[in-house]
Design a protein around this motif. Structure first.
Motif, PDB file in Angstrom:
ATOM      1  N   LEU A  34       0.662  -1.317  -0.103  1.00 42.35           N
ATOM      2  CA  LEU A  34       0.108  -0.119  -0.036  1.00 42.35           C
ATOM      3  C   LEU A  34       0.771   1.255   0.091  1.00 42.35           C
ATOM      4  N   TYR A  35       0.435   2.285  -0.800  1.00 44.60           N
ATOM      5  CA  TYR A  35       1.176   3.342  -0.875  1.00 44.60           C
ATOM      6  C   TYR A  35       0.107   4.564  -0.774  1.00 44.60           C
ATOM      7  N   SER A  36       0.667   5.768   0.097  1.00 43.37           N
ATOM      8  CA  SER A  36      -0.110   6.730   0.186  1.00 43.37           C
ATOM      9  C   SER A  36       0.512   8.148  -0.182  1.00 43.37           C
ATOM     10  N   THR A  37       1.843   8.053  -0.728  1.00 37.94           N
ATOM     11  CA  THR A  37       2.363   9.104  -1.511  1.00 37.94           C
ATOM     12  C   THR A  37       2.928   8.917  -2.546  1.00 37.94           C
ATOM     13  N   ILE A  38       2.808   9.891  -3.665  1.00 38.49           N
ATOM     14  CA  ILE A  38       3.253   9.789  -4.910  1.00 38.49           C
ATOM     15  C   ILE A  38       4.610   9.738  -5.071  1.00 38.49           C
ATOM     16  N   ASP A  39       5.373  10.094  -4.265  1.00 40.20           N
ATOM     17  CA  ASP A  39       6.942   9.884  -4.356  1.00 40.20           C
ATOM     18  C   ASP A  39       7.608   8.351  -4.101  1.00 40.20           C
ATOM     19  N   THR A  40       6.812   7.502  -3.343  1.00 46.36           N
ATOM     20  CA  THR A  40       7.232   6.358  -2.905  1.00 46.36           C
ATOM     21  C   THR A  40       6.727   5.230  -3.876  1.00 46.36           C
ATOM     22  N   ILE A  41       5.707   5.523  -4.565  1.00 52.06           N
ATOM     23  CA  ILE A  41       4.917   4.276  -5.264  1.00 52.06           C
ATOM     24  C   ILE A  41       5.777   4.095  -6.448  1.00 52.06           C
ATOM     25  N   PRO A  42       6.043   2.838  -6.841  1.00 55.26           N
ATOM     26  CA  PRO A  42       6.670   2.413  -7.970  1.00 55.26           C
ATOM     27  C   PRO A  42       5.771   2.522  -9.216  1.00 55.26           C
ATOM     28  N   LYS A  43       6.421   2.769 -10.357  1.00 49.50           N
ATOM     29  CA  LYS A  43       5.566   2.968 -11.587  1.00 49.50           C
ATOM     30  C   LYS A  43       4.981   1.485 -12.297  1.00 49.50           C
ATOM     31  N   ASN A  44       3.729   1.716 -12.710  1.00 47.98           N
ATOM     32  CA  ASN A  44       3.138   0.504 -13.525  1.00 47.98           C
ATOM     33  C   ASN A  44       2.518   1.063 -14.715  1.00 47.98           C
ATOM     34  N   ARG A  45       2.271   0.253 -15.578  1.00 47.59           N
ATOM     35  CA  ARG A  45       1.717   0.610 -16.882  1.00 47.59           C
ATOM     36  C   ARG A  45       0.295   0.850 -16.716  1.00 47.59           C
ATOM     37  N   VAL A  46      -0.565   0.447 -16.004  1.00 46.88           N
ATOM     38  CA  VAL A  46      -1.697   0.488 -15.656  1.00 46.88           C
ATOM     39  C   VAL A  46      -2.284   0.839 -14.586  1.00 46.88           C
ATOM     40  N   GLY A  47      -3.177   1.402 -14.095  1.00 51.21           N
ATOM     41  CA  GLY A  47      -3.867   1.834 -12.811  1.00 51.21           C
ATOM     42  C   GLY A  47      -5.366   1.332 -12.728  1.00 51.21           C
ATOM     43  N   LEU A  48      -5.665   0.300 -11.993  1.00 52.32           N
ATOM     44  CA  LEU A  48      -7.251  -0.138 -11.955  1.00 52.32           C
ATOM     45  C   LEU A  48      -7.894   0.714 -10.947  1.00 52.32           C
ATOM     46  N   VAL A  49      -8.816   1.591 -11.528  1.00 57.15           N
ATOM     47  CA  VAL A  49      -9.664   2.419 -10.669  1.00 57.15           C
ATOM     48  C   VAL A  49     -10.866   1.549 -10.302  1.00 57.15           C
ATOM     49  N   LEU A  50     -11.231   1.654  -8.847  1.00 53.52           N
ATOM     50  CA  LEU A  50     -12.283   0.640  -8.620  1.00 53.52           C
ATOM     51  C   LEU A  50     -13.587   1.679  -8.508  1.00 53.52           C
ATOM     52  N   GLY A  51     -14.679   1.216  -9.129  1.00 54.39           N
ATOM     53  CA  GLY A  51     -15.843   2.334  -9.501  1.00 54.39           C
ATOM     54  C   GLY A  51     -16.405   2.538  -8.021  1.00 54.39           C
ATOM     55  N   ALA A  52     -17.315   3.703  -8.447  1.00 47.45           N
ATOM     56  CA  ALA A  52     -18.199   4.232  -7.344  1.00 47.45           C
ATOM     57  C   ALA A  52     -19.062   5.320  -7.957  1.00 47.45           C
ATOM     58  N   GLY A  53     -20.217   5.471  -7.522  1.00 52.61           N
ATOM     59  CA  GLY A  53     -21.182   6.305  -8.039  1.00 52.61           C
ATOM     60  C   GLY A  53     -20.629   7.556  -7.647  1.00 52.61           C
ATOM     61  N   LYS A  54     -20.977   8.399  -8.569  1.00 54.11           N
ATOM     62  CA  LYS A  54     -20.729  10.074  -8.599  1.00 54.11           C
ATOM     63  C   LYS A  54     -21.445  10.734  -7.315  1.00 54.11           C
ATOM     64  N   TYR A  55     -22.700  10.482  -7.333  1.00 52.72           N
ATOM     65  CA  TYR A  55     -23.418  11.328  -6.290  1.00 52.72           C
ATOM     66  C   TYR A  55     -24.079  10.102  -5.383  1.00 52.72           C
ATOM     67  N   VAL A  56     -24.367  10.877  -4.109  1.00 52.47           N
ATOM     68  CA  VAL A  56     -24.957   9.924  -2.864  1.00 52.47           C
ATOM     69  C   VAL A  56     -26.439   9.878  -3.245  1.00 52.47           C
ATOM     70  N   GLY A  57     -26.530   8.604  -3.343  1.00 53.05           N
ATOM     71  CA  GLY A  57     -28.170   8.347  -3.656  1.00 53.05           C
ATOM     72  C   GLY A  57     -28.901   9.122  -4.685  1.00 53.05           C
TER      73      GLY A  57
END
Length: 210
Positions: A34-57
């Protein structure tokens, strides 16, 4: 009657212990990934964004889980920690389309359209990570969501022979965040059961090359 009460009490204790052990196991498994800072995370070709609805209800109030995942995905792309974004979410009805909404907002931030790939059948976290492998041909990638969600996604991915790390979007505090974390305990127990029974995504389909 007393005998049944005692049995019920013992069963309740066993269920609570199972839920707590599932939570501990998934937390422990995610350590170092797990990484929380941009400086420490290694590079990867693809990032998988896990979905969520834009609005609450049905309100016009923006869902903070969505907002912070969007910001985290853009931050990774902006800093060249990923080249492509695979957005995986729910598009089960004509008027509910998580992936396309993410795409529109990412493009408004400046991400080129040809760097965004959509997976419309990411109905569950399990579906998202397994489809990343079986449909999009990925063996390694960066998962993007809140930490509690990332931990579960890492567990599911690794148990499907994937090499993953995760970038933690900003956490949600207060009562809203607390309710989600309570539900997460049950989701983690279900995740372990899904691995044991070799649960597969609801839909697969033709392969798409990234």
């Amino acid at each position: 009657m007393k005998k049944y009460i005692i049995r019920g009490f013992k069963l309740a204790i066993l269920l609570v212990l199972a839920i707590l052990l599932a939570n501990f196991h998934i937390n422990y498994n995610a350590e170092g990934k797990l990484y929380s800072t941009i400086d420490t995370i290694p590079k990867n070709r693809v990032g998988l964004v896990l979905g969520a609805g834009k609005y609450v209800g049905h309100s016009n109030r923006v869902n903070l889980y969505y907002k912070y995942r969007l910001e985290a995905a853009f931050l990774l792309y902006q800093n060249k920690k990923i080249e492509y974004l695979l957005i995986s979410g729910d598009n089960s009805t004509a008027d509910y389309d998580e992936p396309s909404t993410f795409k529109q907002d990412l493009m408004l931030l400046g991400v080129p359209e040809d760097k965004i790939i959509l997976d419309y059948a990411g109905f569950r976290t399990l579906d998202s990570v397994v489809r990343a492998k079986k449909i999009f041909g990925l063996n390694s990638f960066t998962i993007i969501s809140q930490q509690f969600h990332n931990e579960r996604a890492i567990y599911l991915a690794e148990n499907n022979d994937l090499n993953v790390i995760a970038f933690n979007a900003k956490a949600i505090k207060g009562r809203y965040g607390f309710r989600t974390k309570v539900r997460e305990y049950l989701a983690r127990t279900k995740a372990i059961i899904d691995i044991v029974i070799n649960k597969q995504p609801k839909f697969l389909g033709p392969k798409i090359e990234i």
